[in-house]
Design an enzyme around this catalytic site. Structure first.
Site, PDB file in Angstrom:
ATOM      1  N   GLU A   1      42.073-114.058  22.022  1.00 44.72           N
ATOM      2  CA  GLU A   1      40.944-113.195  22.429  1.00 44.72           C
ATOM      3  C   GLU A   1      39.618-113.880  22.119  1.00 44.72           C
ATOM      4  O   GLU A   1      38.701-113.284  21.565  1.00 44.72           O
ATOM      5  CB  GLU A   1      41.035-111.842  21.695  1.00 44.72           C
TER       6      GLU A   1
ATOM      7  N   GLU B   1      47.419-106.261  14.754  1.00 46.81           N
ATOM      8  CA  GLU B   1      46.522-105.829  13.663  1.00 46.81           C
ATOM      9  C   GLU B   1      47.176-104.961  12.588  1.00 46.81           C
ATOM     10  O   GLU B   1      46.692-103.872  12.281  1.00 46.81           O
ATOM     11  CB  GLU B   1      45.298-105.114  14.261  1.00 46.81           C
TER      12      GLU B   1
HETATM   13  C1  XIL Z   1      38.875-104.122  23.087  1.00 47.25           C
HETATM   14  C2  XIL Z   1      38.432-104.091  24.557  1.00 47.25           C
HETATM   15  O1  XIL Z   1      37.848-105.322  24.889  1.00 47.25           O
HETATM   16  C3  XIL Z   1      37.449-102.959  24.773  1.00 47.25           C
HETATM   17  O2  XIL Z   1      37.136-102.815  26.163  1.00 47.25           O
HETATM   18  C4  XIL Z   1      38.014-101.652  24.241  1.00 47.25           C
HETATM   19  O3  XIL Z   1      37.038-100.633  24.347  1.00 47.25           O
HETATM   20  C5  XIL Z   1      38.464-101.795  22.796  1.00 47.25           C
HETATM   21  O4  XIL Z   1      39.380-102.876  22.689  1.00 47.25           O
HETATM   22  N1  XIL Z   1      41.293-106.577  19.322  1.00 47.25           N
HETATM   23  C6  XIL Z   1      42.201-106.358  20.339  1.00 47.25           C
HETATM   24  C7  XIL Z   1      41.714-105.966  21.688  1.00 47.25           C
HETATM   25  O5  XIL Z   1      43.401-106.591  20.146  1.00 47.25           O
HETATM   26  O6  XIL Z   1      42.604-105.146  22.375  1.00 47.25           O
HETATM   27  C8  XIL Z   1      40.342-105.311  21.612  1.00 47.25           C
HETATM   28  O7  XIL Z   1      39.893-105.096  22.956  1.00 47.25           O
HETATM   29  C9  XIL Z   1      39.385-106.159  20.820  1.00 47.25           C
HETATM   30  C10 XIL Z   1      39.874-106.347  19.416  1.00 47.25           C
END
Ligand code: XIL
Length: 369
Positions: free
Chosen positions: A258, A153
């Protein structure tokens, strides 16, 4: 001659029995085994194998794992001179035990940093942090972790660089430095740039420029991770397809890292909505607290099917598709962007039963047989 008919009958019966049981036994990872890895993100309880039923479902359905949280810097590197690998060791051992593809998430990310990291204020300190952090973690799991999100990111929605603590202290150079440090620590592991919305045109152009630059400056980038936190209506299949083609034209592996699909209203979509407004407890923003209506369940199944159909069309370019969680009850989308809602973004429900979405993804392969 007399025997042929009964034999044929017995054979057909046997074949149909074995096909039915095969069908029941098959799983996402099995049906997609010649296409790409099917992954999931594991939370702490899942890594600790707390729930037997859940654990056997994970082992049955998925052949790739990412740690949903425990490999983020606040957990692995809580203090300047202290690493804690207790949980990540368990995570990696779990993947090895089950012969899964193990993805490391994540090395350099502005979010979920340990408090001490947030205080780093100058380039000398940040440079030392990056070198120590990346080298220690990547070397520790050298040859055991299969791919890393080196940078997560780094971009704004318009494709410009996010003014993160890394950019502020080191300037753009932190990007290529991160990839160089990771390669030095494990020259064989696949290195990814990972981000959300990088299938949208402006941000995609930014990601392409950024990856090209890192490569031109001598960084090794093997792949791009499109997070895939999507909605029922967007992004369009056209933009997803363009992204697969454009990233892969750079010689990159494309992973969907994701994947989840929200079915709830988005505060940013509400005309005139103030995103700082507190929507917690608002019934309008949490329309399905008990169950998902069939019409939406079907929409979700159709959306997943069309996405996986596209993935299959480009399977030669796609390395892995990972869902962000095992089942709806675990999803971060129950608490983001509004806390305490009931969302339904994954192929398994809260009781670990497979949903229509699961069947629709699987059917794409089974009808082809
Ligand atoms: C999220 C997790 O799912 C949550 O449990 C945590 O509180 C915050 O992070 N982008 C990413 C992930 O790269 O690591 C994030 O995961 C969601 C967005």
């Amino acid at each position: 001659m007399k025997f042929i008919k009964p034999c044929l009958f017995a054979f057909t019966v046997l074949l149909s029995i074995s096909c039915t049981s095969q069908k029941e036994k098959s799983s996402l990872k099995d049906v997609y085994k010649n296409d790409f890895y099917i992954g999931t993100a594991l939370d702490l309880n899942q890594i600790n194998e707390k729930n037997k039923k859940e654990d056997s479902l994970i082992r049955k359905e998925f052949n790739a794992i990412t740690a949903e949280n425990i490999m983020k810097s606040m957990f692995t590197h809580p203090q300047k001179d202290k690493y804690d690998f207790t949980l990540s060791d368990k995570f990696v051992a779990y993947g090895e035990k089950n012969k899964m593809f193990i993805h490391g998430h994540t090395l350099i990310w502005h979010s979920q940093l340990a408090p001490w990291m947030q205080k780093i204020a100058d380039s000398t300190e940040m440079k030392a942090f990056m070198k120590d952090h990346i080298t220690t973690i990547v070397s520790k799991y050298k040859g055991r972790i299969n791919s890393w999100d080196v940078v997560n990111e780094a971009l704004n929605e318009d494709g410009t660089l996010r003014k993160s603590i890394f950019l502020k202290t080191l300037g753009e150079k932190y990007l290529v430095d991160a990839f160089k440090l990771a390669e030095k620590a494990d020259s064989k592991v696949d290195l990814y740039y990972n981000d959300y919305n990088i299938e949208e045109p402006a941000k995609r152009a930014g990601a392409i420029a950024l990856i090209k630059k890192i490569k031109a400056e001598g960084g090794k980038v093997d792949g791009v991770g499109i997070q895939g936190h999507w909605r029922l209506e967007s992004p369009s299949l056209e933009e997803i397809e363009k992204s697969i083609l454009e990233y892969s034209a750079l010689g990159l592996k494309v992973a969907f890292t994701e994947l989840d699909i929200t079915v709830l209203p988005n505060p940013w979509d509400l005309k005139g909505a103030d995103v700082n407004q507190n929507f917690e407890g608002s019934a309008k923003m949490n329309p399905y607290p008990q169950a998902l209506p069939d019409s939406i369940q079907n929409k979700l199944a159709e959306r997943y099917a069309s996405i996986f159909k596209l993935f299959l069309k480009h399977k030669d370019k796609i390395s892995r598709v990972t869902f962000w969680g095992v089942h709806d009850g675990q999803s971060w989308l129950n608490d983001w962007p509004i806390k305490g809602r009931t969302n339904y973004p994954l192929p398994f429900d809260r009781d670990l039963r497979h949903k229509k979405a699961y069947d629709s993804i699987k059917k794409l392969k089974e009808t082809k047989k």
